[in-house]
Design an enzyme around this catalytic site. Structure first.
Site, PDB file in Angstrom:
ATOM      1  N   GLY A  10     -40.186 -37.729   8.141  1.00 30.91           N
ATOM      2  CA  GLY A  10     -40.509 -38.710   9.004  1.00 30.91           C
ATOM      3  C   GLY A  10     -41.092 -39.941   8.211  1.00 30.91           C
ATOM      4  CD  GLN A  11     -40.683 -45.303  10.200  1.00 33.51           C
ATOM      5  OE1 GLN A  11     -40.500 -46.342   9.441  1.00 33.51           O
ATOM      6  NE2 GLN A  11     -40.399 -45.412  11.453  1.00 33.51           N
ATOM      7  CB  ALA A  58     -44.842 -37.440  16.881  1.00 36.68           C
ATOM      8  CE1 TYR A  59     -38.147 -34.961  22.692  1.00 31.72           C
ATOM      9  CE2 TYR A  59     -38.549 -37.408  22.802  1.00 31.72           C
ATOM     10  CZ  TYR A  59     -37.906 -36.444  23.179  1.00 31.72           C
ATOM     11  OH  TYR A  59     -36.697 -36.355  23.953  1.00 31.72           O
ATOM     12  CE1 TYR A 123     -44.161 -40.990  21.109  1.00 29.26           C
ATOM     13  CE2 TYR A 123     -44.775 -42.980  21.854  1.00 29.26           C
ATOM     14  CZ  TYR A 123     -44.830 -42.083  20.777  1.00 29.26           C
ATOM     15  OH  TYR A 123     -45.213 -42.286  19.585  1.00 29.26           O
TER      16      TYR A 123
END
Length: 282
Positions: A10-11, A58-59, A123
């Protein structure tokens, strides 16, 4: 400091690895840590010799979460809670990345950490569940809410705009959603600076977002100007770009507490954008 990081591709996770410096970073990808298995993630912490844990995974599929809220809530809610409890047992700090989506997104006033929460989509509800579980664990923790994350890695607004500009002379971009674009590199640097400072009497919920506040449309214009693209931007309202999940109109965030408590400066996203564009060019 030895840091156990959940997330690898992820970023923010990638930037934690790149910016680790003197810290020893142990980053876990999905093949090593399945965030849909809360207890397995907690067991990893229990068996670790890390000095602190950072959850940078995370989602994040905001629209898909409308159909998969149960799964999103496990990954974004149950698992961070299990991680925080495992850290509390070991007496080590837990740092968790959250979002402005826990607010209702109305008004124009920047959100302060203590403002009432009222997420408007699945979310946001899942991320709020994670915040509540982390606090309930009772250990030393930091919840870092951020917004509009971008980097040279993964999928994000900057890379999407550059890709679309390769084949289009004009793009329509939402102009009534206002927030602070935040470079993943700056988030990683903030987490790495805060981790050694966390203790029983220092921590809590904080905001970290780039300044100044800007609309998506004006953010796009800055991307094209800095990258030398001729693509024009036409402003549209959110109502002209319907999505399954409701987006906040107001993502402005009040970040001064982070500077006061941890001496972490709030970044200018325009400077960070220059760095990201240079990385992409290279």
């Amino acid at each position: 400091m030895k840091l156990l990081v959940f997330g690898k591709t992820g970023q923010v996770a990638r930037e934690l690895i790149l910016q680790g410096g003197a810290h020893e970073i142990m980053a876990l990808g999905r093949d090593q840590a399945d965030l849909s298995d809360s207890e397995a993630c907690a067991a990893i912490i229990a068996q670790s010799d890390a000095d602190a844990v950072i959850n940078a995974a995370a989602y994040t599929a905001v629209d898909k979460a409308e159909e998969e809220e149960a799964l999103a809530t496990i990954i974004n809610g149950d698992t961070p809670g299990a991680m925080a409890r495992a850290c509390a047992v070991k007496g080590i700090p837990f740092l968790h990345v959250s979002t402005d989506y826990v607010f209702d997104g109305e008004g124009e006033k920047p959100w302060s950490p203590n403002d009432p929460v009222a997420p408007q989509n699945a979310y946001g509800r899942s991320k709020l569940a994670g915040e509540e579980a982390v606090r309930a664990a009772g250990g030393a923790h930091l919840i870092l809410r951020t917004s509009w994350v971008f980097s040279a890695h993964g999928n994000n607004f900057v890379k999407t705009m550059l890709r679309l500009s390769e084949t289009r002379d004009q793009l329509t971009v939402v102009a009534d959603q206002i927030g602070g674009p935040t470079a993943a590199r700056d988030i990683a640097k903030a987490l790495l600076a805060i981790a050694p400072q966390l203790g029983a009497r220092k921590g809590g919920t904080f905001h970290f977002a780039g300044h100044p506040a800007v609309s998506w449309a004006d953010f796009a214009r800055e991307i094209f100007e800095k990258s030398g693209r001729d693509t024009q931007v036409a402003d549209i309202p959110t109502s002209d770009y319907p999505t399954p999940a409701k987006r906040p109109l107001n993502s402005r965030m009040e970040c001064s507490d982070l500077t006061k408590d941890f001496d972490v400066d709030i970044p200018d996203w325009r400077e960070a954008l220059d760095e990201v564009l240079r990385d992409l060019e290279a």
